[in-house]
Design an enzyme around this catalytic site. Structure first.
Site, PDB file in Angstrom:
ATOM      1  N   SER A 114      -4.038   4.473   0.069  1.00 47.03           N
ATOM      2  CA  SER A 114      -4.947   5.408  -0.158  1.00 47.03           C
ATOM      3  C   SER A 114      -6.068   5.444   0.403  1.00 47.03           C
ATOM      4  CB  SER A 114      -5.431   5.126  -1.843  1.00 47.03           C
ATOM      5  OG  SER A 114      -6.111   6.067  -2.257  1.00 47.03           O
ATOM      6  N   ARG A 314       2.039   8.495   2.861  1.00 44.77           N
ATOM      7  CA  ARG A 314       2.865   8.463   1.610  1.00 44.77           C
ATOM      8  C   ARG A 314       2.598  10.038   0.888  1.00 44.77           C
ATOM      9  NH1 ARG A 314       2.927   4.808  -2.396  1.00 44.77           N
ATOM     10  NH2 ARG A 314       4.132   6.071  -3.417  1.00 44.77           N
ATOM     11  N   THR A 350      -6.258   7.195  -9.090  1.00 43.49           N
ATOM     12  CA  THR A 350      -6.280   5.834  -9.497  1.00 43.49           C
ATOM     13  C   THR A 350      -6.934   5.675 -10.961  1.00 43.49           C
ATOM     14  OG1 THR A 350      -6.559   5.203  -7.331  1.00 43.49           O
ATOM     15  CG2 THR A 350      -6.731   3.552  -8.758  1.00 43.49           C
ATOM     16  N   CYS A 511       8.878  13.756   8.859  1.00 43.68           N
ATOM     17  CA  CYS A 511       8.990  12.430   8.519  1.00 43.68           C
ATOM     18  C   CYS A 511       7.791  11.864   9.450  1.00 43.68           C
ATOM     19  CB  CYS A 511      10.012  11.771   8.888  1.00 43.68           C
ATOM     20  SG  CYS A 511      10.259  10.013   8.888  1.00 43.68           S
ATOM     21  N   CYS A 536      11.209   3.423   7.786  1.00 38.58           N
ATOM     22  CA  CYS A 536      10.844   4.046   6.819  1.00 38.58           C
ATOM     23  C   CYS A 536       9.456   3.402   6.284  1.00 38.58           C
ATOM     24  CB  CYS A 536      11.685   4.131   5.767  1.00 38.58           C
ATOM     25  SG  CYS A 536      11.507   5.041   4.102  1.00 38.58           S
ATOM     26  N   CYS A 539       7.250   6.711   2.147  1.00 39.42           N
ATOM     27  CA  CYS A 539       6.560   7.943   1.773  1.00 39.42           C
ATOM     28  C   CYS A 539       7.280   8.919   0.844  1.00 39.42           C
ATOM     29  CB  CYS A 539       5.877   8.690   3.037  1.00 39.42           C
ATOM     30  SG  CYS A 539       7.006   9.575   3.853  1.00 39.42           S
ATOM     31  N   CYS A 542      10.817  12.853   2.577  1.00 41.74           N
ATOM     32  CA  CYS A 542      12.049  13.647   2.974  1.00 41.74           C
ATOM     33  C   CYS A 542      12.728  13.981   1.571  1.00 41.74           C
ATOM     34  CB  CYS A 542      12.912  12.426   3.917  1.00 41.74           C
ATOM     35  SG  CYS A 542      13.237  10.865   3.040  1.00 41.74           S
TER      36      CYS A 542
END
Length: 567
Positions: A114, A314, A350, A511, A536, A539, A542
């Site tokens: 974050s 992400r 959050t 991506c 990868c 996130c 895709c």
């Protein structure tokens, strides 16, 4: 539907599962087998079932079973808040309650990503003495700056009290460190934490209610965007938040940036770029837009002379109030960011994630400990959770901002959305008697490549902007090499026949980790999709943006993925 944003640098996703009714989101689809003329890409058992694979005939697999009163999948802010609240209630009422948290990352907080600007409302409710307990909230916000960027200029926009970007009273944090601290608080209360265990399958009772979860298999062979920078101390302004919209995106592409000055004992800044996944041009690359943004004079002046030390990315659920799904079902509840509790205009989730976990814990506790409860299903059904949410400040907050994001779907795009926010949110605080709709699935928004202009991105200079693979290397991403790729395809023929033919292979651009690339066939008479699953960063972009909806992201072996340190 749930709209998505890709954040290059967010809150962890969590689901809660109650006594013999634990839950995980399950995507069901009809498997389509590839033509024998198409190179096989997918080897995962979710697409090629083992009961139809002769190599598994006669093979015995031993499974270990365990029981708990509550199992929580996902050790992020929501899951850990739910676990803490459950044990607080159990201790308060002198009840024995076994609470377990399973987390796919190798360590609690290692997959947490974050900015983050934390609103402490839920934390104050959950752990009132968090300061005395050493919570890593070291940087109170001291200054807010907001601007519209053009290619060369910065136009300041005043932040009036009550507007979403007013951060008075909030804290700039490294969310991974905060999540790790929450894990320590949970363990002190007796919560059992199991990092390195990826929940892969939902188990059901005969009556259809959720019974539990299964972690994924290991030992199966392969063939079966925040960034943190250390900057020049003279440019460091601890507590300053900077947000911007506009360049390098056009007015009809939703997105913006953040730059937070952290007070962590050294001149650190966390910076990131957010792009709405409802963009239409298949040539757009969120990662490369991020690199281009850093060259804006007002951003570059902060970064010059500094060093890039971390990278991640992400997707965020940004559908908001209009997209909240059914939250309760026999055997479980949805909490955290997965059902879409993020406040999109604030770019904060959050505090709402934590509060949803606390409410789930409180409603579940009363049912679990009711010795006279008569349940119609083997898995407990707790509709009171939805009722508690609707009475909470989460519901009020999300309802008030419900129209801000969809207001950007107009001819003037960004500027029309800002005008709407300035008039209706500032004066009415979300009380307008209408609710705007989203524009549809993000996967359905891309135009064919022939109808769009290619985007020419400048070459990275290696000082302010960087190439993709060197950035991914800073995420610490690693997976066991000899396992079936967890990026699965429902049909191996679709990438070339549809995505490449119609959209010029957008997966190689959306991506943020270089997982997908089109390479020539060994025969030299065509192209094939290559999936570099090792890269990868989890996130899930895709799975959301793929225009053919052919990609299905499933969990890899536990402990695999990024190893973020306080992102």
């Amino acid at each position: 539907h749930v709209n998505g944003l890709i954040k290059l640098l967010l809150p962890m996703v969590a689901t809660i599962h109650v006594l013999n009714c634990r839950f995980i989101c399950l995507l069901v689809y009809s498997t389509r087998w590839s033509s024998s003329t198409v190179p096989r890409i997918t080897t995962h058992y979710t697409v090629y079932p083992r009961d139809k694979d002769p190599r598994w005939e006669g093979m015995e697999m031993e499974r270990f079973a365990d029981e708990a009163d509550v199992v929580i999948v996902g050790g992020g802010p929501a899951g850990l808040s739910a676990a803490i609240r459950l044990k607080q209630l159990a201790n308060q009422h002198e009840k024995e309650l076994r609470v377990c948290v399973v987390e796919k990352a190798s360590q609690i907080g290692a997959h947490t990503l974050s900015g983050a600007c934390l609103e402490p409302t839920a934390l104050n409710e959950l752990i009132p003495d968090w300061k005395e307990r050493g919570a890593p909230l070291n940087t109170p916000v001291t200054e807010d700056k907001f601007a519209i960027l053009t290619e060369k200029y910065r136009i300041p926009v005043p932040i009036l009290p009550g507007l979403p970007m007013n951060n008075h009273g909030n804290y700039l944090v490294r969310l991974g460190h905060f999540v790790r601290w929450l894990g320590e608080q949970a363990e002190e209360l007796g919560v059992e934490l199991y990092p390195g265990y990826a929940a892969a399958e939902v188990l059901f009772h005969e009556d259809g209610s959720v019974k539990g979860i299964a972690t994924n298999d290991v030992g199966i062979g392969k063939d079966g965007s925040p960034k943190l920078w250390v900057i020049d101390e003279k440019k460091w302004r601890p507590g300053r938040t900077e947000h911007s919209v506009g360049w390098p995106l056009n007015r009809n592409t939703y997105g913006g940036s953040f730059l937070y000055h952290l007070n962590e004992g050294e001149p650190l800044v966390a910076l990131g770029f957010v792009v709405g996944l409802d963009y239409t041009n298949p040539y757009l690359s969120p990662f490369r837009e991020f690199q281009r943004w850093k060259h804006h004079p007002s951003i570059m002046s902060t970064l010059e002379g500094g060093n890039r030390i971390a990278y991640g990315a992400r997707a965020l659920n940004e559908g908001g109030f209009q997209s909240i799904p059914k939250l309760t079902f026999p055997g479980g509840m949805l909490i955290g960011c997965s059902p879409g509790f993020m406040n999109v205009p604030k770019i904060k989730g959050t505090h709402t994630a934590m509060k949803s976990g606390m409410l789930a814990a409180e409603t579940a506790f009363s049912k679990i400990t009711d010795e006279n409860l008569q349940s119609e299903t083997a898995g407990l059904y707790i509709p009171e959770y939805k009722e508690a949410l609707e009475k909470s400040w989460i519901w009020k907050e999300l309802y008030a901002v419900r129209n801000i994001r969809p207001s950007f779907h107009n001819y003037f795009g960004l500027y029309g959305g800002m005008l709407y926010t300035g008039i209706f949110y500032w004066f009415l605080r979300g009380k307008e008697p209408w609710t705007l709709k989203h524009n549809g699935l993000d996967s359905a928004q891309l135009k064919p490549a022939k109808d769009c202009a290619p985007i020419e991105y400048p070459k990275p200079d290696g000082k302010i902007s960087f190439d993709l693979l060197s950035s991914v290397a800073l995420s610490g991403t690693n997976h066991e090499h000899d396992q079936p790729p967890h990026l699965t395809l429902k049909d191996d023929s679709v990438p070339v026949a549809q995505n490449l033919a119609i959209y010029d292979g957008p997966e190689q651009r959306f991506c943020p980790a270089g997982v997908y690339e089109y390479v020539p066939l060994e025969t030299g008479d065509g192209m094939r999709l290559q999936i570099n699953a090792q890269n990868c960063v989890h996130c899930k972009t895709c799975d959301i943006k793929d225009p053919s909806q052919n990609i299905n992201w499933v969990v890899p072996e536990g402990s695999g993925g990024p190893a973020y340190n306080g992102m």
